[in-house]
Enzyme design. Structure first.
Site, short mmCIF file in Angstrom:
data_model
loop_
_atom_site.label_atom_id
_atom_site.label_comp_id
_atom_site.label_asym_id
_atom_site.label_seq_id
_atom_site.Cartn_x
_atom_site.Cartn_y
_atom_site.Cartn_z
N HIS A 103 -4.35 3.89 -11.61
CA HIS A 103 -5.44 3.92 -10.62
C HIS A 103 -6.05 5.32 -10.50
O HIS A 103 -6.47 5.73 -9.42
CB HIS A 103 -4.96 3.45 -9.24
CG HIS A 103 -4.49 2.02 -9.20
ND1 HIS A 103 -5.32 0.98 -8.86
CD2 HIS A 103 -3.29 1.47 -9.47
CE1 HIS A 103 -4.63 -0.16 -8.91
NE2 HIS A 103 -3.41 0.10 -9.28
N ASN A 176 -5.06 -5.32 -4.66
CA ASN A 176 -5.88 -5.41 -5.86
C ASN A 176 -7.00 -6.44 -5.66
O ASN A 176 -7.00 -7.15 -4.66
CB ASN A 176 -5.03 -5.85 -7.06
CG ASN A 176 -4.24 -4.68 -7.66
OD1 ASN A 176 -4.53 -3.53 -7.41
ND2 ASN A 176 -3.25 -5.02 -8.45
#
Ligand code: HDE
Length: 730
Positions: A103, A176
């Protein structure tokens, strides 16, 4: 205040060169408005206008000359004693912190969360009690595999992390844009990520799962099959960060004031609806604008177009959980909305861009273990591993245990404890007492049985084992459910994505091993992928202890099945030339804006075009800088001569060809005819394509309606037909 800043060369230069020190004028004082400064090489330039703020060192010492380092003679060596130079360069040398191991690429925005429905029946969490009450949030969206500088539109999962600054401390919902995950146990996470990121020997490919190591790992990890369906679907190439759903993924617990526990899955639903790009578009956007998503988010917020999500709970009891034929502790499973409907309990509005990317977006430290009273964990083994990992990663990235003192990470409610010292302590704790219990400090912070965090007393017993529960063993039923719940175009895209990814694998065994898993999900899926690869052998099913069961399709798992027509928050591009009709462009702009979208002008030069009425129509993009992949729908409105000229320009022809190939609504005047001819789009017209709007016969309303309907899926088989083996003459 004038600071004398003369630095005289007191000695002749040692290398014998003629000293020019006396010839170079020195700045007379601090950098003030309109002042003439000495640039490198002795040239002068004007200081930009600005407030009269003294430039200083980090110690507050005023700086007289920020252009030249301290030298022994104008052409002499730079002196070590130049503490101003050393401080500046030292700071620069340390300006990077380790990027997130996953990420790394992300964008974040400030906003607020508002409670819409009291959840007192299921949780004591303070921020979910009183409708109308708001708490601040900071939300970061990200890709997973790519490095910090990678492009915004690889095929990838997107992170959706929200920090709620509640009155009872920070709650981080680190989720997510897909409701399930690749693996069931945290011990496999480093392997998954190593396989997905660049190969360790060559450090490529960047931000791409289309390579051998990823698919090798996946082919040996059947629990990933459900997530693979999501990752190969259009969810992995979102149109905008503002048009993505979000999920907490794991099953959490809510605990109410009576101490009763209810299981919950958290969901975010975007007000703008979910939307994706098509793969060919994603590939081109990454070249045309690698910052496509972060620019889109930034510009929407700067323009006052604040993205909003509904916050929903999918709450269920232990008895309901016991009745499911999957385990709610298994993060590779979801609960269809048709089985447990969503309860909308709040909304999140993102309304302020960060002031400083590094201080806020880069330093924000989300942590899956940050919960508040009324929210608790379950034994999901993936979640349990995350409870350790995030704190650990922040110690590395942010350099020590005081990262909670960085402004973006600080709770916005009072916080006191007896932790002291440590790297980069920012506060000045007072008093003699740094332990508890104590009788010496009258105002020392104390625990509170009543207000404090209580862990749900779930009775736990069992042998110590390294074992996966048998209830985690069905890897294919929900993968089949997802595939079966998609519309035809969405199924085609999953097949195409698998063909693309596996075609990038160079080891045939890896491709065939994946086929041996896909066959358990759906025979048509596996056969279609095999055909797309040109694989003519036999697909040998991998051993599977449990075969897929059929479930009722869940239309809520499809983006297209639940899409509502809208142009809100979207972008329309109009390509013009000199001599174009300014009244028509103005009407188009009004219609587009009335639908909640923005219009941008694409022209042969960035200063714009001269319209038929002799007015200047400024451009937002030059043609090669504003390809149609950046827009949701396009209009082609050149003058007669302009249409002929544009047809000679490859970028203009590609603009139209791509808009057509990416299934967009296209409004055009007859003057665009040469462009259609140059693009080879000749055998179709408005009669057989609902997305082709021929002006001036058709109305602009018809164009807005076609653009709001989204892509023209009926066009797709014409532009991307499935490969058919050709009959070769013997
Ligand atoms: Fe993460 N994850 N993760 N993850 N994750 C990180 O934390 C980790 C997982 C997610 O915008 C890291 O601060 C482990 C699932 C998001 O800053 C790290 C496991 C989900 C973000 C980490 C998982 C996520 C991260 C890297 C398996 C969806 C970005 C930098 C047990 C529910 C947060 C950091 C942001 C970031 C570990 C699996 C979401 C290394 C060990 C499942 C959105 O700590």
């Amino acid at each position: 205040m004038a600071i004398p800043a003369k630095t005289k060369a007191s000695k002749a230069p040692r290398d014998g060169a003629k000293s020019t020190a006396t010839k170079v004028p020195q700045p007379a004082g601090p950098s003030t408005e309109g002042e003439t400064l000495i640039a490198p090489g002795g040239e002068t330039h004007q200081q930009a206008d600005g407030p009269d703020t003294q430039l200083t060192t980090n110690q507050g010492v005023p700086i007289a000359d920020n252009q030249n380092s301290l030298k022994a003679g104008a052409r002499g060596p730079v002196l070590l004693q130049d503490f101003i130079l050393r401080e500046k360069i030292t700071h620069f040398d340390h300006e990077r912190i380790p990027e997130r191991v996953v990420h790394a690429r992300g964008s974040a925005v400030h906003g607020f969360f508002e409670c819409l429905d009291s959840c007192a029946d299921v949780t004591s969490a303070d921020f979910l009690q009183r409708p109308g009450e708001r708490v601040p949030v900071f939300t970061r969206f990200s890709t997973v595999a790519g490095n910090k500088g990678s492009a915004d539109l690889p095929r990838d999962v997107r992170g959706f992390a929200v920090k709620f600054y509640t009155g009872q401390g920070n709650f981080d919902l680190v989720g997510n844009n897909m409701p399930v995950f690749f693996i069931q146990d945290a011990i496999k996470f480093p392997d998954l990520i190593h396989a997905a990121k660049q190969d360790p020997d060559r450090e490529f490919p960047q931000a791409a799962t289309a390579h051998d190591t990823f698919w090798d790992f996946i082919s040996l990890t059947p629990e990933s099959m459900h997530m693979i369906m999501w990752a190969m679907s259009d969810r992995a190439i979102p149109r905008s960060l503002r048009m993505m759903e979000g999920f907490g993924v794991h099953t959490f617990r809510l605990i109410n004031a009576e101490g009763i526990s209810t299981f919950v899955k958290f969901h975010w639903r975007p007000k703008l609806g979910s939307q994706s790009v098509v793969w060919d578009e994603a590939v081109k956007i990454n070249g045309a604008d690698p910052d496509f998503h972060r620019r889109d988010l930034w510009e929407a917020i700067e323009g006052g177009d604040f993205p909003e999500w509904e916050f929903c709970l999918q709450a269920f009891t232990q008895e309901q959980a016991d009745g499911f034929d999957f385990d709610v502790l298994d993060a590779t499973k979801l609960i269809p909305e048709e089985v447990i409907p969503l309860r909308v309990v709040g909304r999140m509005v993102l309304d302020r861009n960060p002031d400083n990317f590094f201080a806020e977006t880069e330093q924000v430290a989300y942590c899956a273990a940050h919960v508040v009273p009324g929210i608790d964990f379950t034994n999901d083994p993936l979640l349990q591993g995350r409870l350790f990992s995030y704190q650990d990663t922040q110690l590395k990235r942010l350099g020590g245990p005081n990262f909670h003192q960085i402004p973006i990470n600080q709770p916005k409610c009072p916080f006191h404890n007896l932790q002291r010292d440590g790297h980069m302590q920012m506060g000045v704790p007072k008093g003699q007492v740094n332990y508890e219990p104590s009788t010496l400090g009258a105002d020392v912070a104390r625990e509170s049985l009543e207000r404090g965090y209580h862990t749900f007393p779930n009775p736990e017993a069992g042998e110590q084992l390294r074992l996966r529960p048998e209830t985690f063993a069905d890897h294919y039923t929900q993968a089949r459910l997802f595939f079966a719940s998609q519309t035809k175009p969405e199924q085609d895209h999953i097949i195409a994505a698998l063909v693309f990814e596996l075609s990038k694998c160079v080891t045939p065994r890896v491709r065939e091993a994946v086929l041996s898993r896909l066959i358990h999900i759906d025979a048509f899926l596996a056969q279609s992928v095999a055909e797309g690869l040109g694989f003519t052998g036999q697909i040998v099913p991998a051993p599977a202890p449990i075969s897929a069961k059929d479930m009722d399709p869940s239309p809520m798992l499809s983006i297209l099945a639940k899409a509502q027509p809208t142009l809100d928050g979207r972008k329309v591009g109009v390509m013009v030339s000199d001599g174009c009709d300014e009244a028509l462009v103005a009407k188009l702009k009004a219609a587009v804006e009335a639908a909640g979208a923005r219009l941008q002008v694409i022209a042969p030069t960035i200063y714009g075009v001269t319209t038929a009425g002799g007015e200047l129509l400024p451009a937002d993009h030059r043609i090669d800088g504003g390809p149609s992949v950046l827009f949701d729908a396009v209009a082609i409105l050149p003058s007669q001569d302009g249409g002929e000229q544009l047809a000679m320009e490859a970028a203009a022809v590609n603009f139209l060809r791509d808009a057509y190939g990416h299934l967009k609504a296209i409004a055009y005047l007859p003057s665009a005819g040469p462009l259609f001819a140059a693009g080879g789009i000749t055998d179709v017209g408005p009669d057989d394509d609902a997305g082709l709007i021929a002006l001036p016969d058709a109305s602009l309303d018809a164009f807005i309606a076609a653009a709001s309907a989204g892509r023209v899926w009926a066009r797709e088989p014409l532009v991307r037909p499935p490969p058919k083996p050709l009959v070769v003459a013997a």
